[in-house]
Each structure stands twice: as C-alpha cells, then as structure tokens.
Design a protein around this motif. Sequence first.
Motif, PDB file in Angstrom:
ATOM      1  N   GLY A  81      12.881 -31.301   7.621  1.00 48.64           N
ATOM      2  CA  GLY A  81      12.352 -30.817   8.776  1.00 48.64           C
ATOM      3  C   GLY A  81      10.856 -30.304   8.913  1.00 48.64           C
ATOM      4  O   GLY A  81      10.079 -30.380   9.845  1.00 48.64           O
ATOM      5  N   VAL A  82      10.578 -29.676   7.610  1.00 52.36           N
ATOM      6  CA  VAL A  82       9.064 -29.396   7.369  1.00 52.36           C
ATOM      7  C   VAL A  82       8.150 -30.751   7.561  1.00 52.36           C
ATOM      8  O   VAL A  82       7.123 -30.846   8.208  1.00 52.36           O
ATOM      9  N   ALA A 142      21.117 -28.786   1.845  1.00 57.15           N
ATOM     10  CA  ALA A 142      20.645 -28.170   2.616  1.00 57.15           C
ATOM     11  C   ALA A 142      19.217 -27.671   2.559  1.00 57.15           C
ATOM     12  O   ALA A 142      18.487 -27.828   3.493  1.00 57.15           O
ATOM     13  N   TYR A 143      18.816 -27.920   1.290  1.00 54.40           N
ATOM     14  CA  TYR A 143      17.215 -27.984   1.012  1.00 54.40           C
ATOM     15  C   TYR A 143      16.848 -28.947   1.360  1.00 54.40           C
ATOM     16  O   TYR A 143      15.489 -28.837   1.937  1.00 54.40           O
ATOM     17  N   GLN A 144      17.162 -30.099   0.937  1.00 59.50           N
ATOM     18  CA  GLN A 144      16.541 -31.534   1.496  1.00 59.50           C
ATOM     19  C   GLN A 144      16.378 -31.662   2.766  1.00 59.50           C
ATOM     20  O   GLN A 144      15.532 -31.926   3.382  1.00 59.50           O
ATOM     21  N   THR A 172      24.278 -21.290   4.067  1.00 59.78           N
ATOM     22  CA  THR A 172      24.400 -22.868   4.144  1.00 59.78           C
ATOM     23  C   THR A 172      25.899 -23.238   4.168  1.00 59.78           C
ATOM     24  O   THR A 172      26.228 -24.334   4.272  1.00 59.78           O
ATOM     25  N   THR A 173      26.947 -22.326   4.057  1.00 58.29           N
ATOM     26  CA  THR A 173      28.530 -22.698   4.353  1.00 58.29           C
ATOM     27  C   THR A 173      28.597 -23.257   5.612  1.00 58.29           C
ATOM     28  O   THR A 173      28.179 -23.056   6.633  1.00 58.29           O
ATOM     29  N   LEU A 183      15.661 -20.829   0.165  1.00 55.41           N
ATOM     30  CA  LEU A 183      16.608 -21.929  -0.736  1.00 55.41           C
ATOM     31  C   LEU A 183      15.933 -22.430  -2.020  1.00 55.41           C
ATOM     32  O   LEU A 183      16.538 -22.831  -2.835  1.00 55.41           O
ATOM     33  N   LYS A 184      14.569 -22.101  -2.167  1.00 55.56           N
ATOM     34  CA  LYS A 184      13.801 -22.825  -3.272  1.00 55.56           C
ATOM     35  C   LYS A 184      14.418 -22.101  -4.717  1.00 55.56           C
ATOM     36  O   LYS A 184      14.615 -23.142  -5.408  1.00 55.56           O
ATOM     37  N   LYS A 185      14.703 -20.903  -4.862  1.00 56.39           N
ATOM     38  CA  LYS A 185      15.207 -20.694  -6.045  1.00 56.39           C
ATOM     39  C   LYS A 185      16.565 -21.280  -6.369  1.00 56.39           C
ATOM     40  O   LYS A 185      17.051 -21.917  -7.561  1.00 56.39           O
ATOM     41  N   SER A 186      17.370 -21.131  -5.564  1.00 55.19           N
ATOM     42  CA  SER A 186      18.799 -21.664  -5.704  1.00 55.19           C
ATOM     43  C   SER A 186      18.665 -23.263  -5.716  1.00 55.19           C
ATOM     44  O   SER A 186      19.580 -23.709  -6.698  1.00 55.19           O
ATOM     45  N   PHE A 187      17.866 -23.866  -5.000  1.00 57.36           N
ATOM     46  CA  PHE A 187      17.773 -25.286  -5.240  1.00 57.36           C
ATOM     47  C   PHE A 187      17.590 -25.729  -6.646  1.00 57.36           C
ATOM     48  O   PHE A 187      17.845 -26.422  -7.191  1.00 57.36           O
TER      49      PHE A 187
END
Length: 290
Positions: free
Chosen positions: A104-105, A97-99, A42-43, A120-124
């Motif tokens: 997109g989904v 990034a998660y949003q 995501t950087t 990204l779910k756990k990081s989010f």
Amino acid sequence: MYGYIVPEKSKLRASDFVLYRAYYCGICCETGRAYGQLPRFTTNYDFAFLSALLTDYAAADLVIEEHTCVLNPVKKKAVVQHSSLLARIVAANIMLAYQKADDGVIDKDGLKYRAVRRALKKSFDRARDKYPQIWLAIKRAYKAQRAVETDAVASIDRAADPFANLMRELPELILGGKTDDNLKSLCYNIGKFVYLADALDDVADDFKHKRYNPFLARYGDFESRKQFIAAHKTELEFCFAACRNRAAQCFAALRLTQSRSLLQNIVCDGMAAKAEELMRSVKKLPPPRI
C-alpha cells in the motif's frame, strides 16, 4: 486482512459457529501472546478458516478453553489454545499483513498503510526471523505480483496466479511438508477467489486512482461500478464459479473430521454467498461481521 472467505451464517450450525469463533479468537490471543497487543488488529476471518483447515487436515490436537476477552472482560469465550501449528499460522498472517501494508505504501495509497507498516515492523521482524521460509515464499509471490502490475497483464488467470500460488505453498510451509494435491489445489483456488474478490471490490477505487486492476486491464470500459458489473456479469460470474467449483471438488476429496461441517459451509455456501454479494454491490463491501 481480506474477509472474503467467511461462513454463510444463515446455514451455520450453532456448534460450528462456536468452533469458528474459537479459531478466530485463538488467532487473536496467540497474536497477542507472541507479538503484543497492537498486532492483534491483523486477526481476520480468512486465517480463521486456514487455521481450522490445517488443524483438521493435520489431525493436530485441538485444545479449546474458555477465557474472557480484552474487548469483553465479563463474558467468557471459547478460544483455541497455543500450539506450534497456531504459532506458524499467526506468523504467516503477520508477515502477509506487513507485506500488504508495504504494498500500500508503494502504491501511495495513503498514510494509513505507513501507520500499519510502522506498527507491525517489530512483529514482522520477529516472525520473519523465526520462519524465514514462509517469508521467502511471500516475498517471491509479491515480486511476481509486482511484475504483473508493472506489465499491466490483461489475463485474469495470470494476474491471480502469484497470490493463488502463495496460498498453494503456505500449507506445506506451515505443516512442514504434510500436504497433498487436493489440499494444495483447494488453497490455490481459495487464494485465486480472494484475489479476484478483492480486485472486483476495489475496481472503482483502482479506476479513480489509475491503479492496476485485472478486470480493468481485461475489459477497460469502466463508467461506474454498477455499470461495469452489469456489462460483464457473465464473465465475472464464471471467474468466481470456476474457483468455487474447483475448491469444492478438492475439499470433498479431503479426509476431515473435527471441523468438516464448518469448513464445508465456508467452501460450499460462504464463497457462493460472497460472490453474489459482490455482484450485487454498488459500493465497496463493509468489513464482515460473524
């Protein structure tokens, strides 16, 4: 994530290039430290700019050390080291990034967004739980953005406002209220520029897939990317110039020291170069390389 707020490399001093890369690598390393290796993808350059801007604005301690990189284990690179400020910047980037992937989904843009969202779910979850106020601002902005798309708003300014307002809010949330109107307005206009640049870059894909795009909603007469840009050249150039000029005015009023020449290059030269690149392009821009 976006890659529209970048330096004009031909005018970038060597020392500023090293500093910019240090901020970029600092985000990558901090992401790996706090959230694991996978979310490091995501950087992005836009948040490297935000990191440099907020660190300088807050007169925060800047510690840079040389380390090897997972992508280049032989050569050492300058890397901005961990700080509470960098931790909040990285968390905001993870949540955005998660949003974007979730968006997109919802838009049915393909399996890649489902894969990114899952990755990204756990990081989010960790970032959201640690910085709930930042997440609430992001969530509120994307709800407003969805309303714009649902209503097929034809006003370009109104369409860009939710994301631009989010960028206006982020510095205050990240810095804990230590902001002023010039910083807020700078970030607002940069956010507006990013939104409009992304919209113009996606105009052909959005037309093909019948998705909302503020430029299509406003003008409508799309045949090809080249034709569309040529037909509305004056209006498009005005949109980007207005964002750049206001951003430059606000930037000039800020008291910055350690990264001023780097940031000035990005705001005064990089944004102009990116707008010109978009106006000349006949297909979607490739990811930038600095």
